[in-house]
Design an enzyme around this catalytic site. Structure first.
Site, short mmCIF file in Angstrom:
data_model
loop_
_atom_site.label_atom_id
_atom_site.label_comp_id
_atom_site.label_asym_id
_atom_site.label_seq_id
_atom_site.Cartn_x
_atom_site.Cartn_y
_atom_site.Cartn_z
N LYS A 140 -87.70 -46.70 -8.81
CA LYS A 140 -86.53 -46.58 -7.99
C LYS A 140 -86.94 -45.93 -6.63
O LYS A 140 -86.41 -45.71 -5.79
CB LYS A 140 -85.36 -45.76 -8.83
N LYS A 193 -86.05 -58.03 -12.67
CA LYS A 193 -85.02 -57.78 -13.45
C LYS A 193 -83.60 -57.94 -12.53
O LYS A 193 -83.77 -57.76 -11.46
CB LYS A 193 -85.19 -56.27 -13.75
N LYS A 227 -78.34 -54.56 -10.10
CA LYS A 227 -77.16 -54.10 -9.29
C LYS A 227 -77.63 -54.22 -7.77
O LYS A 227 -76.83 -54.56 -6.88
CB LYS A 227 -76.51 -52.84 -9.46
N1 AQP Z 1 -81.18 -57.08 -16.11
C1 AQP Z 1 -80.97 -56.48 -17.33
N2 AQP Z 1 -81.08 -57.04 -18.38
C2 AQP Z 1 -80.57 -56.59 -19.60
N3 AQP Z 1 -79.88 -55.50 -19.69
C3 AQP Z 1 -79.56 -54.89 -18.44
N4 AQP Z 1 -79.52 -53.69 -18.02
C4 AQP Z 1 -79.20 -53.54 -16.58
N5 AQP Z 1 -79.95 -54.63 -16.25
C5 AQP Z 1 -80.26 -55.29 -17.39
C6 AQP Z 1 -78.94 -52.75 -19.34
O1 AQP Z 1 -77.15 -52.22 -18.76
C7 AQP Z 1 -76.88 -51.07 -19.18
C8 AQP Z 1 -76.35 -50.36 -18.04
O2 AQP Z 1 -77.20 -50.34 -16.91
P1 AQP Z 1 -77.01 -49.07 -15.86
O3 AQP Z 1 -75.92 -49.77 -14.90
O4 AQP Z 1 -76.57 -47.75 -16.40
O5 AQP Z 1 -78.34 -48.98 -15.10
P2 AQP Z 1 -79.49 -49.85 -14.37
O6 AQP Z 1 -80.47 -50.28 -15.61
O7 AQP Z 1 -80.01 -49.16 -13.29
O8 AQP Z 1 -78.73 -51.21 -14.05
P3 AQP Z 1 -79.22 -52.00 -12.84
O9 AQP Z 1 -78.48 -53.27 -12.59
O10 AQP Z 1 -80.80 -52.30 -13.12
O11 AQP Z 1 -79.26 -51.14 -11.36
P4 AQP Z 1 -80.16 -50.88 -10.29
O12 AQP Z 1 -80.05 -51.82 -9.45
O13 AQP Z 1 -79.78 -49.56 -9.89
O14 AQP Z 1 -81.52 -50.68 -11.08
C9 AQP Z 1 -78.22 -50.39 -19.57
O15 AQP Z 1 -78.21 -50.38 -21.15
C10 AQP Z 1 -79.46 -51.15 -19.10
O16 AQP Z 1 -80.43 -51.32 -19.79
#
Ligand code: AQP
Length: 333
Positions: A114, A198, A201
């Site tokens: 990140k 992955k 968001k």
């Molecule tokens: N691609 C994914 N596959 C499986 N699980 C996922 N999670 C996130 N992306 C995937 C799981 O969703 C839960 C909540 O995630 P979060 O919103 O707290 O944080 P994150 O992992 O940062 O989500 P993003 O979409 O990946 O955001 P960005 O773009 O900011 O990096 C967690 O249990 C996570 O494992």
């Protein structure tokens, strides 16, 4: 065994299929099991580790709560609240950050991803994010933490922090060392545009993910445009990892239908991707559209959502304030 479940989702917008299949679907199943005590947190303190627009953040907090409810979590039997309403999270995070080692945090791959190349410009909050996550979990004596595969390393750190705190303060078993609950299969959903990245968001391309608020036509279009390879559908699981896009789409299909990968492969082996994509879109629409409809309905009633979060925070505060009091006593305050 009676499980105490804790997990969180960041209110950073664009909740997507990866969040649903990797985490929220599991939350729902666990919350429906009799005797489990579940706490689901909208982790807004985590969200501000990256700059947020305050107005949008407020909307995203409500939308995340709405997504929990629309996906099937009953706010009467599970606690749903937002992290910033319970001050023990911040207090506990500070105390735990004084127990945690810089060397442990330096190994966290999510920070490296990140922060990117420009680490100097990343916030201190982004760096210490996993300590706050440990505080969230440990305040509730959680026995099990359902998360997607990408959070495995943070969970391991949480276990280390709990053990170190117990050792440092001579308090055997005081902080409960939690077990991660990561699905054996399909725990990492990949981007629709790149099977090695992955689904996330923050991906600038909306075509890379299925958002939980996407409507039928949008889902159809995104699956139509999803990257594949020039070969027909795979005939067996062998060498599937060499075809990451096919593996990901088959994984999504299997997870949505709660069936094994082999069963899905048998259904489409040797066929053209177009035929598979049609079935995948139908399945996605069948599963996601009702959730999307419910989220939108709930978002029209902000008072109701605010009340759910308020009630949840009162219940969460009862548990967390007792634990932080005990933590402070152990520390010597
Ligand atoms: N691609 C994914 N596959 C499986 N699980 C996922 N999670 C996130 N992306 C995937 C799981 O969703 C839960 C909540 O995630 P979060 O919103 O707290 O944080 P994150 O992992 O940062 O989500 P993003 O979409 O990946 O955001 P960005 O773009 O900011 O990096 C967690 O249990 C996570 O494992």
């Amino acid at each position: 065994m009676r499980k105490k479940i804790f997990s969180g989702v960041q209110p950073t917008g664009n909740l997507h299929l990866g969040n649903y299949l990797g985490a929220i679907k599991n939350f729902v199943e666990l919350s429906n099991q009799k005797d489990n005590e579940c706490v689901f947190c909208v982790v807004d303190l985590h969200a501000i580790t990256i700059k947020q627009d305050p107005k949008q953040l407020k909307r995203n907090i409500r939308e995340t709560a709405a997504t929990f409810i629309a996906s099937g979590i009953d706010p009467n039997s599970s606690i749903i609240f937002n992290q910033s309403m319970v001050s023990a999270h911040s207090e506990c995070a500070w105390i735990l950050s004084c127990v945690s080692k810089i060397g442990w945090l330096n190994r966290m791959t999510q920070f490296k991803e990140k922060a990117g190349k420009d680490k100097e410009k990343a916030s201190i909050g982004l760096y210490s994010y996993p300590v706050l996550m440990a505080a969230d979990i440990l305040l509730y004596d959680a026995t099990h933490v359902p998360v997607g595969n990408d959070q495995k390393q943070h969970l391991e750190l949480c276990r280390d922090i709990a053990q170190k705190f117990n050792n440092d303060f001579d308090a055997l078993d005081f902080l409960k060392v939690p077990e991660p609950l990561i699905q054996k299969q399909f725990s990492r959903i990949m981007s629709l545009k790149d099977g090695l990245k992955k689904m996330s968001k923050s991906d600038p391309s909306d075509l890379s993910r299925i958002n939980l608020t996407d409507e039928k036509d949008v889902i159809l279009n995104k699956i139509k445009k999803a990257k594949t390879d020039p070969m027909p559908m795979p005939t067996d699981v062998m060498n599937l990892s060499a075809r990451p896009e096919a593996e990901n789409l088959l994984g999504i299909y299997s997870s949505l239908r709660s069936q094994g990968l082999e069963e899905s492969i048998n259904e489409f082996k040797g066929k053209q991707f177009s035929e598979f994509k049609e079935r995948l879109s139908e399945t996605l629409i069948e599963k996601i559209e009702p959730i999307s409809r419910e989220i939108k309905k709930l978002l029209n009633d902000e008072k109701y959502l605010d009340q759910i979060l308020f009630n949840g925070s009162e219940k969460a505060n009862k548990i967390a304030s007792k634990k932080i009091k005990e933590i402070k006593q152990l520390v010597g305050f």
